[in-house]
Enzyme design. Structure first.
Site, PDB file in Angstrom:
ATOM      1  CG  HIS A  31       8.816   6.676 -19.678  1.00  0.00           C
ATOM      2  ND1 HIS A  31       9.564   6.032 -18.725  1.00  0.00           N
ATOM      3  CD2 HIS A  31       7.556   6.200 -19.528  1.00  0.00           C
ATOM      4  CE1 HIS A  31       8.803   5.218 -18.025  1.00  0.00           C
ATOM      5  NE2 HIS A  31       7.572   5.302 -18.493  1.00  0.00           N
ATOM      6  CD  GLU A  74      12.852   5.802 -19.320  1.00  0.00           C
ATOM      7  OE1 GLU A  74      12.299   6.524 -18.456  1.00  0.00           O
ATOM      8  OE2 GLU A  74      12.238   4.979 -20.015  1.00  0.00           O
ATOM      9  NE  ARG A  81       8.501   1.367 -15.057  1.00  0.00           N
ATOM     10  CZ  ARG A  81       7.413   2.081 -15.239  1.00  0.00           C
ATOM     11  NH1 ARG A  81       6.991   2.347 -16.474  1.00  0.00           N
ATOM     12  NH2 ARG A  81       6.724   2.530 -14.210  1.00  0.00           N
TER      13      ARG A  81
END
Length: 528
Positions: free
Chosen positions: A493, A475, A446
């Protein structure tokens, strides 16, 4: 009497070596003072007649004509593995010996080949270029690419890919416009309206033959009996197309306060307010591995169970992690961009980058993904160590009690742990300083695991050598300074996502829902 010996030989006493082309700087520095070097193209007749050795530093063609000009030639030394640029038949006729680079390039070539396989299958360079152009924030995530490890044939998933991408673009657009706050306000508004229309809601397990949900006044819910017989599952966000046929056949997928199960697809915040708005809720089904977007304390207080994606993403995430390690150390994406810009033709080869094999790898979080990363990189001959909340007795790898100590003993630091209050910004300036100016940080966990402003500063100032980043703190917003750095591999991601992994997650999600409504043990429960 013979002349007295001198203490050092003159330049003329050094063996003569003809060069097919100029020496690489590293070669010149290593061989300086040991030989007389002359370019074959510049050699006069006397020099050509004297030369017994021809050194070919690159891939300059060694023709029969060149060999014929060197009557004393006995040896052709190439610095490559392949010798297709040397006329071997002419050498054979003359009885010349030919040497190549042997196994010197084998490990690095193998490392790079694996990196290219992963980069091609998972579209690492294309996805990075997409991100650097700012399209993640404006157009959503780059399309999915196929998995690395054995799984379903890509052709079997062809139809799913396009539908999944349409869904991803839709959800990304809504996220970009609304953010989590309005999305959940709308959802809670639906819940509120249902309460106003139907009065207080209470779940009735096993009501009637099919266990339909009844209103608080005891009246049966309206609608088709077959629909009413299906257990109700609350959708936190829109379904992936792959999920729709399988789940809708067995469940009513609606935003309703009477739902006993809540399904989350992306990473919307499951807050205490949302949980309190769902009095019948007993299960939160996450389609991710990490559950940092769910208020676990609120679930624990209510006795609500939580499940995650289990092992569904582990192999793809591990493959991608290795791809980022190779891409960051060998500068795969930067070299790719250089070639595409015409730099190879205009300015020569892209600068060399360091090898992968033998690098010391530290892994933060030796769970499902971390263990697979360790196994893959151990196959590269990399010594592996790890940090976790506690040592794992069954692990063959060395344990470090702190991330800083692990970083100090690593060339590459891979983050694959969950984001918790204890791990938030676990990689700070001190850890990066310990990793060192040649060290590389790879994050597939993360974004919040890293102090992002300090990471930018450390990359800019050379505190660490590079990074491979699949996740970011806010993000899809990526720090603008990272977009201009060529020592960073950027990814939107996507480490865990392939059509095959989505199918695997569907199996786990469907299995958890089926087990829950049938009163059986859950497949992938999260410890609260």
């Amino acid at each position: 009497m013979p002349p007295p010996a001198t203490s050092c030989a003159s330049a003329d006493d050094k063996p003569l070596v003809l060069l097919a082309q100029p020496l690489f700087p590293d070669f010149a520095a290593a061989l300086e003072g040991r030989y007389r070097f002359t370019l074959a193209a510049d050699a006069d007749e006397a020099t050509a007649a004297e030369a017994r050795v021809l050194l070919v530093p690159g891939l300059k063609e060694v023709t029969a004509e060149l060999i014929g000009r060197l009557p004393a030639l006995e040896l052709v030394v190439t610095t490559s593995v392949g010798v297709d640029h040397v006329d071997l038949e002419a050498c054979r006729r003359r009885g010349l010996a030919v040497t190549n680079a042997g196994g010197a390039f084998s490990a690095d070539s193998a490392d790079y080949a694996v990196g290219l396989v992963i980069a091609v299958l998972r579209r690492i360079s294309a996805a990075e270029a997409y991100l650097r152009r700012g399209r993640w924030a404006t157009d959503g995530k780059y399309p999915l690419a196929t998995k690395m490890t054995r799984g379903a044939k890509p052709a079997e998933n062809g139809a799913r890919v396009s539908s999944t991408e349409r869904w991803r673009q839709d959800i990304d657009e809504r996220k970009h416009k609304l953010g989590n706050g309005p999305l959940w306000a709308n959802l809670c508004g639906v819940v509120g309206k249902e309460r106003e229309a139907n009065g207080p809601l209470s779940p009735t397990r096993g009501t009637g033959e099919c266990g339909a949900v009844a209103r608080g006044d005891g009246a049966a819910a309206s609608g088709d009996q077959d629909v009413a017989c299906k257990p109700l599952v609350l959708l936190a966000d829109p379904l992936i197309p792959e999920f729709q046929p399988d789940l809708s056949a067995h469940y009513r997928l609606l935003p309703a306060a009477s739902a006993r199960a809540l399904l989350t697809i992306e990473l919307p915040l499951v807050t205490v307010d949302l949980i309190d708005a769902l009095p019948a809720l007993e299960l939160v089904v996450a389609s991710s591995v990490s559950v940092d977007h769910i208020d676990l304390a609120a679930c624990r207080r209510r006795g609500i169970r939580v499940t995650n994606a289990g092992d569904a993403y582990a192999a793809d995430a591990a493959d991608y992690s290795v791809g980022l390690v190779v891409a960051a150390l060998r500068r795969v994406t930067a070299a790719d961009a250089y070639v595409r810009r015409g730099g190879w033709v205009a300015h020569g080869e892209y600068p060399l980058a360091t090898k992968v094999s033998g690098k010391r790898v530290g892994i933060v979080g030796l769970g499902r993904i971390g263990s697979l990363v360790a196994r893959r990189l151990a196959a590269f001959g990399c010594p592996v160590a790890y940090h976790s909340r506690s040592p794992k007795p069954s692990s063959p790898y060395r344990f470090f009690p702190t991330v800083r100590a692990l970083a100090a003993d690593s060339d590459v630091l891979v983050l694959s742990c969950a984001l918790t209050e204890e791990t938030r910004r676990v990689v700070d300036w001190e850890v990066m300083e310990a990793l060192g100016k040649c060290g590389v940080l790879v994050n597939v966990g993360r974004g919040g695991l890293v102090d992002e402003p300090e990471l930018v500063r450390c990359l800019r100032e050379g505190v660490i050598g590079g990074a491979g980043l699949d996740v970011f703190e806010n993000e899809p917003d990526v720090p603008a300074e990272l977009l201009a750095m060529d020592n960073v591999v950027l990814s939107n991601h996507r480490a865990v996502l392939t059509p095959e992994s989505i199918r695997g997650v569907l199996d786990i999600v469907a299995g958890n829902l089926e087990a829950f409504f049938a009163g059986r043990p859950l497949l992938s429960p999260v410890t609260l």
